[in-house]
Write an enzyme that holds these catalytic residues in place. Structure first.
Site, PDB file in Angstrom:
ATOM      1  N   HIS A  78      -5.563   2.982   3.355  1.00 16.78           N
ATOM      2  CA  HIS A  78      -6.257   1.774   3.834  1.00 16.78           C
ATOM      3  C   HIS A  78      -7.778   1.913   3.734  1.00 16.78           C
ATOM      4  O   HIS A  78      -8.487   0.926   3.535  1.00 16.78           O
ATOM      5  CB  HIS A  78      -5.847   1.458   5.280  1.00 16.78           C
ATOM      6  CG  HIS A  78      -4.469   0.861   5.367  1.00 16.78           C
ATOM      7  ND1 HIS A  78      -3.703   0.893   6.508  1.00 16.78           N
ATOM      8  CD2 HIS A  78      -3.712   0.217   4.443  1.00 16.78           C
ATOM      9  CE1 HIS A  78      -2.535   0.292   6.268  1.00 16.78           C
ATOM     10  NE2 HIS A  78      -2.523  -0.121   5.025  1.00 16.78           N
TER      11      HIS A  78
ATOM     12  N   ASN B  93       0.812  -1.226   0.000  1.00 16.85           N
ATOM     13  CA  ASN B  93       0.000   0.000   0.000  1.00 16.85           C
ATOM     14  C   ASN B  93       0.846   1.277   0.000  1.00 16.85           C
ATOM     15  O   ASN B  93       0.299   2.375  -0.006  1.00 16.85           O
ATOM     16  CB  ASN B  93      -0.987  -0.010   1.173  1.00 16.85           C
ATOM     17  CG  ASN B  93      -2.131  -0.966   0.895  1.00 16.85           C
ATOM     18  OD1 ASN B  93      -2.771  -0.890  -0.152  1.00 16.85           O
ATOM     19  ND2 ASN B  93      -2.360  -1.903   1.805  1.00 16.85           N
TER      20      ASN B  93
ATOM     21  N   HIS C  82      11.780  -3.432  10.725  1.00 17.68           N
ATOM     22  CA  HIS C  82      12.023  -1.991  10.739  1.00 17.68           C
ATOM     23  C   HIS C  82      12.496  -1.644  12.148  1.00 17.68           C
ATOM     24  O   HIS C  82      11.805  -1.966  13.123  1.00 17.68           O
ATOM     25  CB  HIS C  82      10.736  -1.226  10.454  1.00 17.68           C
ATOM     26  CG  HIS C  82      10.326  -1.280   9.013  1.00 17.68           C
ATOM     27  ND1 HIS C  82       9.914  -2.428   8.400  1.00 17.68           N
ATOM     28  CD2 HIS C  82      10.296  -0.308   8.060  1.00 17.68           C
ATOM     29  CE1 HIS C  82       9.635  -2.169   7.136  1.00 17.68           C
ATOM     30  NE2 HIS C  82       9.856  -0.895   6.897  1.00 17.68           N
TER      31      HIS C  82
ATOM     32  N   GLU D  55      14.079   3.612  13.517  1.00 18.34           N
ATOM     33  CA  GLU D  55      13.578   4.612  12.554  1.00 18.34           C
ATOM     34  C   GLU D  55      13.431   5.978  13.205  1.00 18.34           C
ATOM     35  O   GLU D  55      13.287   6.986  12.521  1.00 18.34           O
ATOM     36  CB  GLU D  55      12.219   4.183  12.002  1.00 18.34           C
ATOM     37  CG  GLU D  55      12.298   3.045  11.033  1.00 18.34           C
ATOM     38  CD  GLU D  55      10.988   2.869  10.308  1.00 18.34           C
ATOM     39  OE1 GLU D  55      10.863   3.380   9.189  1.00 18.34           O
ATOM     40  OE2 GLU D  55      10.085   2.228  10.868  1.00 18.34           O
TER      41      GLU D  55
ATOM     42  N   SER E 254       3.133  -6.847   2.941  1.00 14.86           N
ATOM     43  CA  SER E 254       1.857  -6.191   3.220  1.00 14.86           C
ATOM     44  C   SER E 254       1.252  -6.727   4.510  1.00 14.86           C
ATOM     45  O   SER E 254       1.449  -7.884   4.873  1.00 14.86           O
ATOM     46  CB  SER E 254       0.883  -6.393   2.062  1.00 14.86           C
ATOM     47  OG  SER E 254      -0.198  -5.506   2.214  1.00 14.86           O
TER      48      SER E 254
ATOM     49  N   GLY F 111       5.200  -0.402  10.629  1.00 12.85           N
ATOM     50  CA  GLY F 111       4.207   0.434  11.300  1.00 12.85           C
ATOM     51  C   GLY F 111       4.878   1.592  12.012  1.00 12.85           C
ATOM     52  O   GLY F 111       6.115   1.662  12.071  1.00 12.85           O
TER      53      GLY F 111
HETATM   54  C1  ZJS Z   1       6.515   7.175   6.974  1.00 12.88           C
HETATM   55  C2  ZJS Z   1       7.718   6.810   6.274  1.00 12.88           C
HETATM   56  C3  ZJS Z   1       8.507   7.876   5.649  1.00 12.88           C
HETATM   57  C4  ZJS Z   1       7.972   5.527   6.312  1.00 12.88           C
HETATM   58  C5  ZJS Z   1       8.947   4.631   5.811  1.00 12.88           C
HETATM   59  N1  ZJS Z   1       9.036   3.638   6.752  1.00 12.88           N
HETATM   60  C6  ZJS Z   1       8.119   2.829   7.222  1.00 12.88           C
HETATM   61  N2  ZJS Z   1       8.309   2.439   8.489  1.00 12.88           N
HETATM   62  C7  ZJS Z   1       7.485   1.565   9.079  1.00 12.88           C
HETATM   63  N3  ZJS Z   1       6.416   1.044   8.469  1.00 12.88           N
HETATM   64  C8  ZJS Z   1       6.184   1.404   7.211  1.00 12.88           C
HETATM   65  C9  ZJS Z   1       7.008   2.305   6.514  1.00 12.88           C
HETATM   66  N4  ZJS Z   1       6.505   2.462   5.270  1.00 12.88           N
HETATM   67  C10 ZJS Z   1       5.410   1.679   5.208  1.00 12.88           C
HETATM   68  N5  ZJS Z   1       5.197   1.047   6.372  1.00 12.88           N
HETATM   69  C11 ZJS Z   1       4.123   0.092   6.726  1.00 12.88           C
HETATM   70  O1  ZJS Z   1       3.499  -0.321   5.526  1.00 12.88           O
HETATM   71  C12 ZJS Z   1       2.080  -0.142   5.635  1.00 12.88           C
HETATM   72  C13 ZJS Z   1       1.487   0.138   4.269  1.00 12.88           C
HETATM   73  O2  ZJS Z   1       1.571  -1.016   3.454  1.00 12.88           O
HETATM   74  P1  ZJS Z   1       0.627  -2.311   3.704  1.00 12.88           P
HETATM   75  O3  ZJS Z   1      -0.748  -1.827   4.117  1.00 12.88           O
HETATM   76  O4  ZJS Z   1       1.272  -3.147   4.765  1.00 12.88           O
HETATM   77  O5  ZJS Z   1       0.596  -2.970   2.356  1.00 12.88           O
HETATM   78  C14 ZJS Z   1       1.941   1.019   6.623  1.00 12.88           C
HETATM   79  O6  ZJS Z   1       0.676   1.018   7.245  1.00 12.88           O
HETATM   80  C15 ZJS Z   1       3.062   0.733   7.611  1.00 12.88           C
HETATM   81  O7  ZJS Z   1       2.647  -0.227   8.551  1.00 12.88           O
END
Ligand code: ZJS
Length: 279
Positions: free
Chosen positions: A68, A22, A189, A192, A100, A162
């Protein structure tokens, strides 16, 4: 119009190892999603961070909440997943690892798209959103374990992601240990944000197979020598993600990388990696 360089970067075979489903939705797919759900009154500006824009961490995670809302049914997830895989393939990605977070009602749908025929080697990491706490984390690990056994090698690991300011990794340790014990690779992760030294120490003891971001591991930015030592001694690779996917993003980011790093080293690495994955 594409320049010769754009074409070169697009055609260059690439591996993508840190894509959140996402977080990889293109402008065009987002448009379709927004049109499908006019009642949500969501505008494009709420779903992406444009180049040059600055946002706080909190604002970034708000964007995921909006996305979402737009991607909340099995049909949406399938559409997004197909589009994302196709777009990565069109960008020259030959090996793709997507991650995801399963959502309650639609968890199985996440995996159906893996069967669709698009010419790119696909692997999948089931993600634990730290915001949801230890019980959901354990349920997610069980789901990932089932898929590890039944997906014929497509599901390879567990991702911990997250909002890094929410919750504490110590509460998720048993789920992460269980995941490791059943053979799932761990992509965590960590560090961060600067205030997470203790948590990073704990997580690095597991140890993870990959680190997401690790921006604040170094003592100069609030981490510690001990954290850096652990990463170096255990040879843990660190992966950066670009969480939002503007049009042509892979190309733009590659240009950025190649401008700053040695192009030949990257081409060589990509070729070696492809040979080992595809042979
Ligand atoms: C905010 C930012 C610059 C982030 C980069 N670093 C991140 N750190 C932790 N979780 C992440 C990051 N980027 C995406 N996500 C995770 O990926 C999810 C979106 O993809 P999905 O719904 O899992 O398919 C987010 O809700 C979050 O849980």
């Amino acid at each position: 119009m594409d320049t010769e360089a754009d074409l070169f970067y697009r055609q260059l075979p690439k591996v993508e190892l840190h894509a959140h489903l996402n977080g990889s939705v293109s402008f065009e797919t987002m448009e379709t999603l927004i049109k499908r759900k006019p009642h949500l009154n969501i505008e494009h500006s709420m779903t992406a961070i444009r180049r040059g824009q600055r946002r706080s961490l909190d604002e970034c995670f708000q964007v995921f909440k909006v996305i979402h809302q737009l991607v909340d049914s099995e049909e949406d997830i399938l559409m997004v997943a197909k589009a994302v895989i196709q777009e990565f393939a069109a960008d020259g990605v030959k090996y793709l690892e997507l991650r995801s977070t399963p959502r309650e009602v639609t968890e199985t749908a996440h995996f159906c798209f893996l069967l669709t025929f698009i010419f790119v080697t696909k692997r999948f990491l089931v993600a634990v959103d730290r915001r949801h706490g230890p019980v959901v984390a354990m349920e997610t690990v069980k789901l990932a374990e089932d898929f590890l056994l039944s997906s014929d090698g497509v599901v390879v690991g567990l991702d911990l992601s997250g909002d890094p300011t929410v919750g504490h990794g110590k509460d998720l340790l048993s789920a992460l240990e269980k995941s490791k014990n059943c053979g799932l690779k761990l992509a965590l992760h960590l560090s961060e944000v600067p205030s997470r030294r203790d948590e990073s120490e704990l997580l690095l003891n597991l140890p993870p197979d990959r680190i997401g971001h690790g921006t604040f591991l170094h003592p100069e930015v609030g981490g510690s020598d001990s954290l850096v030592d652990k990463v170096c001694k255990q040879n843990i690779p660190i992966g950066k993600s670009f969480p939002f996917h503007p049009p042509n993003s892979k190309i733009t980011y590659l240009k950025y990388f190649f401008k700053h790093l040695n192009i030949f080293f990257y081409i060589l690495l990509t070729i070696l990696f492809l040979i080992s994955v595809l042979s």
